[in-house]
Design a protein around this motif. Structure first.
Motif, mmCIF file in Angstrom:
data_model
loop_
_atom_site.group_PDB
_atom_site.id
_atom_site.type_symbol
_atom_site.label_atom_id
_atom_site.label_comp_id
_atom_site.label_asym_id
_atom_site.label_seq_id
_atom_site.Cartn_x
_atom_site.Cartn_y
_atom_site.Cartn_z
ATOM 1 N N GLY A 106 0.783 -1.235 0.000
ATOM 2 C CA GLY A 106 0.000 0.000 0.000
ATOM 3 C C GLY A 106 0.810 1.277 0.000
ATOM 4 O O GLY A 106 0.322 2.312 0.466
ATOM 5 N N ILE A 107 2.041 1.239 -0.493
ATOM 6 C CA ILE A 107 2.790 2.495 -0.620
ATOM 7 C C ILE A 107 2.212 3.289 -1.791
ATOM 8 O O ILE A 107 1.774 2.734 -2.787
ATOM 9 C CB ILE A 107 4.307 2.262 -0.786
ATOM 10 N N THR A 108 2.193 4.607 -1.674
ATOM 11 C CA THR A 108 1.463 5.428 -2.640
ATOM 12 C C THR A 108 2.333 6.554 -3.195
ATOM 13 O O THR A 108 3.306 6.991 -2.576
ATOM 14 C CB THR A 108 0.212 6.062 -2.010
ATOM 15 N N VAL A 109 1.930 7.021 -4.376
ATOM 16 C CA VAL A 109 2.491 8.227 -4.974
ATOM 17 C C VAL A 109 1.351 8.952 -5.673
ATOM 18 O O VAL A 109 0.451 8.322 -6.248
ATOM 19 C CB VAL A 109 3.630 7.890 -5.954
ATOM 20 N N ASN A 110 1.339 10.272 -5.588
ATOM 21 C CA ASN A 110 0.311 11.080 -6.244
ATOM 22 C C ASN A 110 0.805 11.562 -7.606
ATOM 23 O O ASN A 110 2.013 11.676 -7.840
ATOM 24 C CB ASN A 110 -0.046 12.293 -5.387
ATOM 25 N N TYR A 111 -0.142 11.881 -8.486
ATOM 26 C CA TYR A 111 0.199 12.532 -9.753
ATOM 27 C C TYR A 111 -0.722 13.734 -9.941
ATOM 28 O O TYR A 111 -1.860 13.741 -9.484
ATOM 29 C CB TYR A 111 0.111 11.556 -10.938
ATOM 30 N N ALA A 112 -0.186 14.764 -10.580
ATOM 31 C CA ALA A 112 -0.938 16.011 -10.777
ATOM 32 C C ALA A 112 -0.444 16.680 -12.056
ATOM 33 O O ALA A 112 0.566 16.272 -12.648
ATOM 34 C CB ALA A 112 -0.773 16.939 -9.577
ATOM 35 N N ILE A 113 -1.162 17.727 -12.486
ATOM 36 C CA ILE A 113 -0.840 18.444 -13.722
ATOM 37 C C ILE A 113 -0.106 19.727 -13.380
ATOM 38 O O ILE A 113 -0.559 20.513 -12.548
ATOM 39 C CB ILE A 113 -2.110 18.769 -14.523
ATOM 40 N N ASP A 114 1.026 19.926 -14.026
ATOM 41 C CA ASP A 114 1.812 21.138 -13.805
ATOM 42 C C ASP A 114 1.033 22.347 -14.334
ATOM 43 O O ASP A 114 0.539 22.337 -15.468
ATOM 44 C CB ASP A 114 3.147 21.023 -14.540
ATOM 45 N N PRO A 115 0.904 23.428 -13.550
ATOM 46 C CA PRO A 115 0.134 24.604 -13.989
ATOM 47 C C PRO A 115 0.747 25.341 -15.182
ATOM 48 O O PRO A 115 0.088 26.189 -15.795
ATOM 49 C CB PRO A 115 0.094 25.495 -12.748
ATOM 50 N N SER A 116 1.991 25.039 -15.529
ATOM 51 C CA SER A 116 2.600 25.692 -16.699
ATOM 52 C C SER A 116 2.123 25.079 -18.019
ATOM 53 O O SER A 116 2.468 25.575 -19.096
ATOM 54 C CB SER A 116 4.125 25.594 -16.619
ATOM 55 N N SER A 117 1.325 24.033 -17.958
ATOM 56 C CA SER A 117 0.866 23.343 -19.161
ATOM 57 C C SER A 117 0.028 24.268 -20.042
ATOM 58 O O SER A 117 -0.744 25.090 -19.540
ATOM 59 C CB SER A 117 0.053 22.109 -18.780
ATOM 60 N N THR A 118 0.175 24.129 -21.370
ATOM 61 C CA THR A 118 -0.609 24.947 -22.304
ATOM 62 C C THR A 118 -1.934 24.293 -22.663
ATOM 63 O O THR A 118 -2.885 24.980 -23.028
ATOM 64 C CB THR A 118 0.188 25.221 -23.587
ATOM 65 N N ALA A 119 -2.017 22.977 -22.618
ATOM 66 C CA ALA A 119 -3.293 22.289 -22.823
ATOM 67 C C ALA A 119 -4.134 22.428 -21.555
ATOM 68 O O ALA A 119 -3.601 22.455 -20.448
ATOM 69 C CB ALA A 119 -3.054 20.823 -23.156
ATOM 70 N N ASP A 120 -5.454 22.526 -21.721
ATOM 71 C CA ASP A 120 -6.314 22.669 -20.556
ATOM 72 C C ASP A 120 -7.398 21.607 -20.562
ATOM 73 O O ASP A 120 -7.350 20.641 -21.342
ATOM 74 C CB ASP A 120 -6.909 24.077 -20.490
ATOM 75 N N VAL A 146 -7.491 14.292 -14.332
ATOM 76 C CA VAL A 146 -7.508 15.006 -13.049
ATOM 77 C C VAL A 146 -6.462 14.362 -12.149
ATOM 78 O O VAL A 146 -6.026 13.231 -12.383
ATOM 79 C CB VAL A 146 -8.896 14.959 -12.381
ATOM 80 N N ALA A 147 -6.052 15.095 -11.123
ATOM 81 C CA ALA A 147 -5.046 14.572 -10.200
ATOM 82 C C ALA A 147 -5.550 13.303 -9.519
ATOM 83 O O ALA A 147 -6.756 13.116 -9.328
ATOM 84 C CB ALA A 147 -4.693 15.631 -9.166
ATOM 85 N N GLY A 148 -4.610 12.432 -9.166
ATOM 86 C CA GLY A 148 -5.000 11.173 -8.537
ATOM 87 C C GLY A 148 -3.856 10.541 -7.766
ATOM 88 O O GLY A 148 -2.804 11.168 -7.555
ATOM 89 N N GLN A 149 -4.044 9.289 -7.395
ATOM 90 C CA GLN A 149 -3.055 8.570 -6.595
ATOM 91 C C GLN A 149 -2.944 7.124 -7.079
ATOM 92 O O GLN A 149 -3.944 6.504 -7.443
ATOM 93 C CB GLN A 149 -3.457 8.582 -5.117
ATOM 94 N N LEU A 150 -1.724 6.617 -7.073
ATOM 95 C CA LEU A 150 -1.466 5.208 -7.376
ATOM 96 C C LEU A 150 -0.991 4.515 -6.108
ATOM 97 O O LEU A 150 -0.241 5.095 -5.310
ATOM 98 C CB LEU A 150 -0.401 5.074 -8.456
ATOM 99 N N SER A 151 -1.396 3.270 -5.946
ATOM 100 C CA SER A 151 -1.000 2.478 -4.779
ATOM 101 C C SER A 151 -0.308 1.202 -5.258
ATOM 102 O O SER A 151 -0.810 0.521 -6.161
ATOM 103 C CB SER A 151 -2.222 2.125 -3.934
ATOM 104 N N PHE A 152 0.844 0.911 -4.655
ATOM 105 C CA PHE A 152 1.608 -0.291 -4.999
ATOM 106 C C PHE A 152 1.500 -1.293 -3.852
ATOM 107 O O PHE A 152 1.792 -0.966 -2.696
ATOM 108 C CB PHE A 152 3.080 0.059 -5.229
#
Length: 257
Positions: free
Chosen positions: A45-59, A66-72
Motif C-alpha cells: 500500500g505504498i502510494t504516490v500522487n500525480y498532478a498536472i503542472d500549472p505551466s501546461s498549455t493544454a487545458d 484530473v489529479a490522482g493517486q497510485l498504490s503499490f
C-alpha cells in the motif's frame, strides 16, 4: 524477509514514469500512463500522487485528466492510470502540451526517479477558419457610424487578427473622402470562441440632395484564418429632399410709374 525490509528502508525503490514524453494526435482517444518502481517493495500500500503542472498549455478542454493517486502492493513494480484526449472541432495551436508530475510520496517508502515528470504533446487536426465581410451593404446617410461586421465561418480556439483599409479612391467608389465620409484603416481581433467582431466607419450627414454614394474597403492579412470575401461596397443612401425652383409667391403688386 526482515533483511529485505531493512534494505528497503535504507534504499527505498525509485518511482518514475516509464517514459518521459509522448506525442499523440487529437484523435488518439484513451492514453495509458505507466508508473514503475525500479525494484519491488516489501511494503504493502505504498502510494504516490500525480498532478498536472500549472505551466501546461493544454487545458481541460483538451483532455479529461484530473489529479490522482497510485498504490503499490508488496512486490508490485508497475501501476497505471488513463485519461482521454478530447477531439474537438476548434482550430488551435499546432501543438499543445501538458506535464504530469509525481508528488506526495513518503521518502521512506519511495524516492523519485529520473522520469519524475511526463510530458504529453497533443497535435491539432483542425483546419483554419475562413474570415469574410459581406460583399455589399448599405445605410441611410443619417447613420453616421455604421458598424461593419467581420465573420468567421466557424468558431476558432485562437484569436484571429486582420487589417482593414479604405479603398474608395483606388477602386473608383463614388463617395468623396472628407466631404461624404472619413477615410479609415485599422486592425481588428476576433477573440477565440467568437464568430464575429465589428469596426465602424464615419459617414457625413450633409444637407445636400445627391445621388447614393459608395465607399469601398477591404480586409487583409488574417492571422490564424484564411481569407474569404475580402471587399465590401457600402452604399450611402441619400436622405435629403430634392430642391425646388419657383417664385416665392403666387402673385405680386407693382405701382405704375
Amino acid at each position: 524477509k526482515d533483511f529485505h525490509q531493512d534494505l528497503m528502508k535504507l534504499h527505498p525503490p525509485n518511482v518514475q514514469f516509464s517514459v518521459a514524453e509522448n506525442t499523440f494526435a487529437e484523435t488518439q482517444g484513451t492514453v495509458t500512463v505507466t508508473v514503475d518502481l525500479d525494484a519491488a517493495s516489501g511494503k504493502d500500500g505504498i502510494t504516490v500522487n500525480y498532478a498536472i503542472d500549472p505551466s501546461s498549455t493544454a487545458d481541460t478542454d483538451d483532455h479529461d485528466l484530473v489529479a490522482g493517486q497510485l498504490s503499490f502492493s508488496a512486490g508490485d513494480q508497475s501501476e497505471s492510470f488513463t485519461f482521454d484526449i478530447i477531439n474537438d472541432e476548434l482550430d488551435e495551436p499546432d501543438t499543445e502540451m501538458f506535464i504530469i508530475y509525481l508528488t506526495g510520496n513518503n521518502e521512506s517508502d519511495l524516492t523519485l526517479g529520473e522520469n519524475e515528470t511526463y510530458t504529453v504533446t497533443i497535435t491539432d487536426n483542425d483546419g483554419l477558419p475562413t474570415v469574410s465581410i459581406a460583399a455589399d451593404d448599405s445605410g441611410n446617410e443619417a447613420v453616421t457610424n455604421p458598424q461593419i461586421t467581420v465573420t468567421l465561418n466557424e468558431v476558432s480556439g485562437r484569436d484571429i487578427t486582420l487589417n482593414y483599409v479604405d479603398e474608395t479612391v483606388a477602386e473608383a467608389g463614388t463617395a468623396t473622402p472628407g466631404s461624404d465620409y472619413t477615410t479609415f484603416d485599422g486592425n481588428l481581433t476576433i477573440p477565440a470562441g467568437s464568430l464575429t467582431n465589428t469596426f465602424s466607419i464615419t459617414v457625413v450627414d450633409d444637407n445636400i440632395n445627391e445621388e447614393n454614394q459608395t465607399i469601398i474597403f477591404s480586409i487583409s492579412s488574417p492571422v490564424n484564418a484564411t481569407l474569404g470575401t475580402a471587399q465590401q461596397e457600402y452604399t450611402i443612401t441619400n436622405d435629403d429632399p430634392e430642391p425646388y425652383c419657383g417664385f416665392s409667391s403666387g402673385s405680386s403688386n407693382v405701382n405704375e410709374g
